[in-house]
Write an enzyme that holds these catalytic residues in place. Sequence first.
Site, PDB file in Angstrom:
ATOM      1  N   ARG A   1       0.856  -1.177   0.000  1.00  0.00           N
ATOM      2  CA  ARG A   1       0.000   0.000   0.000  1.00  0.00           C
ATOM      3  C   ARG A   1       0.898   1.235   0.000  1.00  0.00           C
ATOM      4  NH1 ARG A   1      -3.555  -2.715  -1.530  1.00  0.00           N
ATOM      5  NH2 ARG A   1      -5.615  -3.058  -0.605  1.00  0.00           N
TER       6      ARG A   1
ATOM      7  N   GLU B   1      -4.075   7.060  -5.019  1.00  0.00           N
ATOM      8  CA  GLU B   1      -4.320   6.473  -6.349  1.00  0.00           C
ATOM      9  C   GLU B   1      -5.605   7.023  -6.966  1.00  0.00           C
ATOM     10  OE1 GLU B   1      -4.174   2.223  -5.953  1.00  0.00           O
ATOM     11  OE2 GLU B   1      -2.167   2.278  -5.074  1.00  0.00           O
TER      12      GLU B   1
ATOM     13  N   HIS C   1      -1.029  -0.496  -9.810  1.00  0.00           N
ATOM     14  CA  HIS C   1      -1.719  -1.339  -8.817  1.00  0.00           C
ATOM     15  C   HIS C   1      -2.304  -2.586  -9.492  1.00  0.00           C
ATOM     16  CE1 HIS C   1      -4.085  -1.332  -4.755  1.00  0.00           C
ATOM     17  NE2 HIS C   1      -3.770  -2.560  -5.142  1.00  0.00           N
TER      18      HIS C   1
ATOM     19  N   GLY D   1      -1.122  -5.840  -8.874  1.00  0.00           N
ATOM     20  CA  GLY D   1      -0.665  -7.060  -8.206  1.00  0.00           C
ATOM     21  C   GLY D   1      -1.570  -8.267  -8.423  1.00  0.00           C
TER      22      GLY D   1
HETATM   23  C1  DGY Z   1      -5.827  -6.243  -2.525  1.00  0.00           C
HETATM   24  O1  DGY Z   1      -6.393  -7.310  -2.683  1.00  0.00           O
HETATM   25  O2  DGY Z   1      -5.593  -5.773  -1.409  1.00  0.00           O
HETATM   26  C2  DGY Z   1      -5.441  -5.499  -3.753  1.00  0.00           C
HETATM   27  O3  DGY Z   1      -4.441  -4.581  -3.491  1.00  0.00           O
HETATM   28  C3  DGY Z   1      -6.653  -4.810  -4.342  1.00  0.00           C
HETATM   29  O4  DGY Z   1      -7.375  -4.218  -3.320  1.00  0.00           O
END
Ligand code: DGY
Length: 320
Positions: free
Chosen positions: A240, A269, A287, A289
């Site tokens: 984060r 963001e 973002h 991931g």
């Molecule tokens: C998560 O799953 O925490 C991703 O970063 C999307 O919110």
Amino acid sequence: MPTSRPRIIVTRRLPEPVEERLIAEFDAEVNHGPPFDRAQLADAVQRCDALACTVTDRLDAEMIGQAGADLKLLANFGVGVDHIDLAAAAARGILVSNTPDVLTDDTADVTLALILGTLRGLGEGERVVRAGQWAGWGPRRQMGRSLTGKHLAIVGMGRIGLAVAARARACGMRIHYHNRRRVEGDQAFGATYWPDLDSMIEQADVLSLSCPYTAETHHLIDGARLRRMPADAFLINAARGAIVDQEALIAALERGEIAGAGLDVYPNEPHVDPRLIALPNVMLLPHLGSATVETRIAMGEKVVANISAWAKGEEMPDRV
Ligand code: DGY
């Protein structure tokens, strides 16, 4: 307990098979427009039994305070729940669920991609080729740093941290970690446990963040900790944005106090600070991931499973 066909508001478009299931199994309304603004989110929480929400919905105490009496579940599409005020939800008797496990591997893959990308200058290399500026192979050109033998320091050795360690180990990196407590099985990675974060940072070639964002981890990596990093070290953040003090990071990068950074997440963001964009030694991702077809469907299936269990009055598989 809601009615047998609870009213669900889904704040964002989800993968098609997930939306189809939500619509088939519940009285579901899906937002087809841009992310809800505050007024739209307030309207949503006032007129549903369960909200299928995402990281872009800020469900703070003020928003939860506006919820209608029927709202009983925030079913988050994502593992991180830092955008939800859990205490405020609990105080109102609103349950929260999330989607752990299914995104671990993909998020760890992106973390490794950032490690590779920053140490080997892959982002800059691609920009040079695309700009038509590649002058050809040269013994002193595009020299990055090897992963093999480098000390990778992971902050937060939960599911994602462990998956990052496994991948980095396969690349020949030496694993170190800082966690609230020592992790059983850390020897599988030959990992060194550091109860003291500052001592670990001082000997890290790569500092990678895999911890949740909480009040305790807000600006965990601040100016003082960035100054502890060796000048040839890299910072990686796929957790984060606000775990890092971004102003301090930009200052450290601009002054050459660290070698570079790889970021998938940002404090505000989708705004990305133009000073980061201007730095060639920073790899910037949007973002992503958990952003694969397989994982986003699996996350959606967890949202459906949690809502279904709650609707039947059963224990949710992923209650936060
Ligand atoms: C998560 O799953 O925490 C991703 O970063 C999307 O919110």
